[in-house]
Design a protein around this motif. Structure first.
Motif, PDB file in Angstrom:
ATOM      1  N   PRO A  69     107.518 -52.376 -45.713  1.00  0.00           N
ATOM      2  CA  PRO A  69     106.571 -52.637 -44.619  1.00  0.00           C
ATOM      3  C   PRO A  69     105.629 -53.775 -44.974  1.00  0.00           C
ATOM      4  N   VAL A  70     105.134 -54.452 -43.944  1.00  0.00           N
ATOM      5  CA  VAL A  70     104.282 -55.609 -44.183  1.00  0.00           C
ATOM      6  C   VAL A  70     103.018 -55.202 -44.924  1.00  0.00           C
ATOM      7  N   ASP A  71     102.463 -56.159 -45.661  1.00  0.00           N
ATOM      8  CA  ASP A  71     101.363 -55.859 -46.566  1.00  0.00           C
ATOM      9  C   ASP A  71     100.166 -55.235 -45.868  1.00  0.00           C
ATOM     10  N   ASP A  72      99.856 -55.690 -44.643  1.00  0.00           N
ATOM     11  CA  ASP A  72      98.648 -55.153 -44.022  1.00  0.00           C
ATOM     12  C   ASP A  72      98.817 -53.685 -43.643  1.00  0.00           C
ATOM     13  N   CYS A  73     100.073 -53.221 -43.570  1.00  0.00           N
ATOM     14  CA  CYS A  73     100.287 -51.789 -43.368  1.00  0.00           C
ATOM     15  C   CYS A  73     100.103 -51.028 -44.681  1.00  0.00           C
ATOM     16  N   LEU A  74     100.574 -51.629 -45.759  1.00  0.00           N
ATOM     17  CA  LEU A  74     100.515 -50.941 -47.044  1.00  0.00           C
ATOM     18  C   LEU A  74      99.090 -50.788 -47.557  1.00  0.00           C
ATOM     19  N   PHE A  75      98.269 -51.774 -47.321  1.00  0.00           N
ATOM     20  CA  PHE A  75      96.986 -51.793 -48.012  1.00  0.00           C
ATOM     21  C   PHE A  75      95.785 -51.757 -47.080  1.00  0.00           C
ATOM     22  N   SER A  76      96.025 -51.469 -45.810  1.00  0.00           N
ATOM     23  CA  SER A  76      94.913 -51.303 -44.886  1.00  0.00           C
ATOM     24  C   SER A  76      94.304 -49.923 -45.095  1.00  0.00           C
ATOM     25  N   ASP A  77      93.304 -49.590 -44.280  1.00  0.00           N
ATOM     26  CA  ASP A  77      92.692 -48.273 -44.392  1.00  0.00           C
ATOM     27  C   ASP A  77      93.748 -47.186 -44.241  1.00  0.00           C
ATOM     28  N   THR A  78      93.628 -46.162 -45.052  1.00  0.00           N
ATOM     29  CA  THR A  78      94.601 -45.080 -45.025  1.00  0.00           C
ATOM     30  C   THR A  78      94.557 -44.325 -43.696  1.00  0.00           C
ATOM     31  N   PHE A  79      95.726 -44.047 -43.149  1.00  0.00           N
ATOM     32  CA  PHE A  79      95.817 -43.186 -41.988  1.00  0.00           C
ATOM     33  C   PHE A  79      97.074 -42.350 -42.130  1.00  0.00           C
ATOM     34  N   HIS A  80      97.174 -41.301 -41.349  1.00  0.00           N
ATOM     35  CA  HIS A  80      98.337 -40.439 -41.470  1.00  0.00           C
ATOM     36  C   HIS A  80      98.933 -40.144 -40.103  1.00  0.00           C
ATOM     37  N   LYS A  81     100.172 -39.734 -40.138  1.00  0.00           N
ATOM     38  CA  LYS A  81     100.895 -39.347 -38.930  1.00  0.00           C
ATOM     39  C   LYS A  81     101.543 -37.997 -39.195  1.00  0.00           C
ATOM     40  N   ASP A  82     101.241 -37.029 -38.346  1.00  0.00           N
ATOM     41  CA  ASP A  82     101.830 -35.703 -38.472  1.00  0.00           C
ATOM     42  C   ASP A  82     102.983 -35.569 -37.487  1.00  0.00           C
ATOM     43  N   SER A  83     104.124 -35.116 -37.975  1.00  0.00           N
ATOM     44  CA  SER A  83     105.307 -34.952 -37.128  1.00  0.00           C
ATOM     45  C   SER A  83     105.900 -33.568 -37.354  1.00  0.00           C
ATOM     46  N   VAL A  84     106.535 -33.047 -36.306  1.00  0.00           N
ATOM     47  CA  VAL A  84     107.213 -31.762 -36.399  1.00  0.00           C
ATOM     48  C   VAL A  84     108.711 -32.000 -36.220  1.00  0.00           C
ATOM     49  N   TYR A  85     109.513 -31.455 -37.128  1.00  0.00           N
ATOM     50  CA  TYR A  85     110.962 -31.597 -37.073  1.00  0.00           C
ATOM     51  C   TYR A  85     111.587 -30.210 -37.017  1.00  0.00           C
ATOM     52  N   ASN A  86     112.521 -30.022 -36.096  1.00  0.00           N
ATOM     53  CA  ASN A  86     113.278 -28.772 -36.004  1.00  0.00           C
ATOM     54  C   ASN A  86     114.671 -29.029 -36.562  1.00  0.00           C
ATOM     55  N   LEU A  87     114.948 -28.462 -37.727  1.00  0.00           N
ATOM     56  CA  LEU A  87     116.177 -28.738 -38.460  1.00  0.00           C
ATOM     57  C   LEU A  87     116.761 -27.425 -38.969  1.00  0.00           C
ATOM     58  N   ILE A  88     118.010 -27.196 -38.644  1.00  0.00           N
ATOM     59  CA  ILE A  88     118.735 -25.996 -39.093  1.00  0.00           C
ATOM     60  C   ILE A  88     117.903 -24.740 -38.834  1.00  0.00           C
ATOM     61  N   GLY A  89     117.288 -24.680 -37.675  1.00  0.00           N
ATOM     62  CA  GLY A  89     116.535 -23.502 -37.299  1.00  0.00           C
ATOM     63  C   GLY A  89     115.168 -23.377 -37.932  1.00  0.00           C
ATOM     64  N   GLU A  90     114.753 -24.385 -38.675  1.00  0.00           N
ATOM     65  CA  GLU A  90     113.449 -24.369 -39.338  1.00  0.00           C
ATOM     66  C   GLU A  90     112.545 -25.429 -38.707  1.00  0.00           C
ATOM     67  N   GLU A  91     111.279 -25.070 -38.491  1.00  0.00           N
ATOM     68  CA  GLU A  91     110.306 -26.029 -37.995  1.00  0.00           C
ATOM     69  C   GLU A  91     109.471 -26.536 -39.155  1.00  0.00           C
ATOM     70  N   LEU A  92     109.578 -27.839 -39.441  1.00  0.00           N
ATOM     71  CA  LEU A  92     108.854 -28.451 -40.550  1.00  0.00           C
ATOM     72  C   LEU A  92     107.734 -29.337 -40.017  1.00  0.00           C
ATOM     73  N   LYS A  93     106.572 -29.198 -40.605  1.00  0.00           N
ATOM     74  CA  LYS A  93     105.429 -30.040 -40.263  1.00  0.00           C
ATOM     75  C   LYS A  93     105.221 -31.020 -41.422  1.00  0.00           C
ATOM     76  N   ILE A  94     105.498 -32.276 -41.155  1.00  0.00           N
ATOM     77  CA  ILE A  94     105.497 -33.283 -42.218  1.00  0.00           C
ATOM     78  C   ILE A  94     104.413 -34.317 -41.950  1.00  0.00           C
ATOM     79  N   ARG A  95     103.572 -34.520 -42.940  1.00  0.00           N
ATOM     80  CA  ARG A  95     102.545 -35.559 -42.862  1.00  0.00           C
ATOM     81  C   ARG A  95     103.022 -36.794 -43.614  1.00  0.00           C
ATOM     82  N   GLN A  96     102.941 -37.939 -42.942  1.00  0.00           N
ATOM     83  CA  GLN A  96     103.270 -39.231 -43.555  1.00  0.00           C
ATOM     84  C   GLN A  96     101.961 -40.000 -43.752  1.00  0.00           C
ATOM     85  N   VAL A  97     101.680 -40.374 -44.971  1.00  0.00           N
ATOM     86  CA  VAL A  97     100.418 -41.047 -45.297  1.00  0.00           C
ATOM     87  C   VAL A  97     100.675 -42.538 -45.448  1.00  0.00           C
ATOM     88  N   PHE A  98     100.037 -43.321 -44.599  1.00  0.00           N
ATOM     89  CA  PHE A  98     100.213 -44.769 -44.620  1.00  0.00           C
ATOM     90  C   PHE A  98      98.953 -45.447 -45.147  1.00  0.00           C
TER      91      PHE A  98
END
Length: 223
Positions: A12-41
């Protein structure tokens, strides 16, 4: 397009890597399991921050092929957000998640967020640092499965990864590797040259639309 959406580019471009930290929370339904995954950017995590499509491909492949994960001893390399290994643990596998030290807090957070209400069916996933080709011998070789999702993009790491896989698989483990086939990063050469130097390699799934392949590999006798 936001930084969180730019998931086809492993750098990813540098300004994404080193800008202020933010996160994105996503929910994935996989093989009957609901996973809540946080991605920290923006936390210098780089490629460890997003949930890569190759990881979701691997999860869906396990479901489509009814790959048995319950009761298996599994180690994931370059786990990133941990979505693949956490799913395996939710399904009853004994899982060790590994990545570089910088990625471990994100992994640990996602493990904690996804503990089933009744507790882990086998054991809580273990989160440990692992640098390919350096400290792999600190890990045992008695795994059933080694999982790798979109970790083939830096050619200088390919020999180190093969060395690490050979150690982890020396007692008969199978490796599943899911990869976006990026020619600009010589991803195909890993599967055509580097991995076959020590492993029997089989292409088990190909998604031409997403340019994503899944391979199964086993260490050759005497390697």
């Amino acid at each position: 397009m936001t930084c969180a959406e730019e998931q086809d580019d492993p750098f990813p471009v540098d300004d994404c890597l080193f800008s202020d930290t933010f996160h994105k929370d996503s929910v994935y339904n996989l093989i009957g399991e609901e996973l809540k995954i946080r991605q920290v950017f923006g936390a210098n995590l780089g490629v460890a921050a997003p949930v890569w499509e190759a990881a979701l491909h691997l999860c869906r492949y396990f479901e489509e092929q009814s790959v048995e994960l319950r009761g298996k001893r599994i180690i994931e390399l370059g786990a990133g957000t941990g979505v693949v290994g956490i799913l395996a643990a939710r399904l009853g596998a004994e899982v060790t998640l590994t990545d570089l030290p910088l990625a471990l807090p994100q992994l640990e957070s996602n493990v904690s967020a996804n503990m089933p209400p009744s507790g882990w069916p086998s054991a809580p996933p273990t989160v440990l640092p692992l640098s390919w080709g350096e400290d792999h011998t600190n890990f045992p070789s008695d795994w059933d499965l080694v999982l790798c999702a979109d970790i083939i993009y830096l050619p200088e790491t390919y020999p180190l990864l093969v060395e690490t896989l050979a150690h982890l698989c020396s007692n008969g483990a199978s490796v599943y590797l899911s990869s976006k086939m990026r020619k600009e990063h010589k991803t195909p050469s890993f599967y055509q040259e580097h991995l076959p130097s020590r492993f029997n390699v089989e292409l088990v799934h190909q998604d031409e639309k997403q340019n994503n392949n899944i391979y199964k590999a086993t260490l050759r006798t005497g390697q």
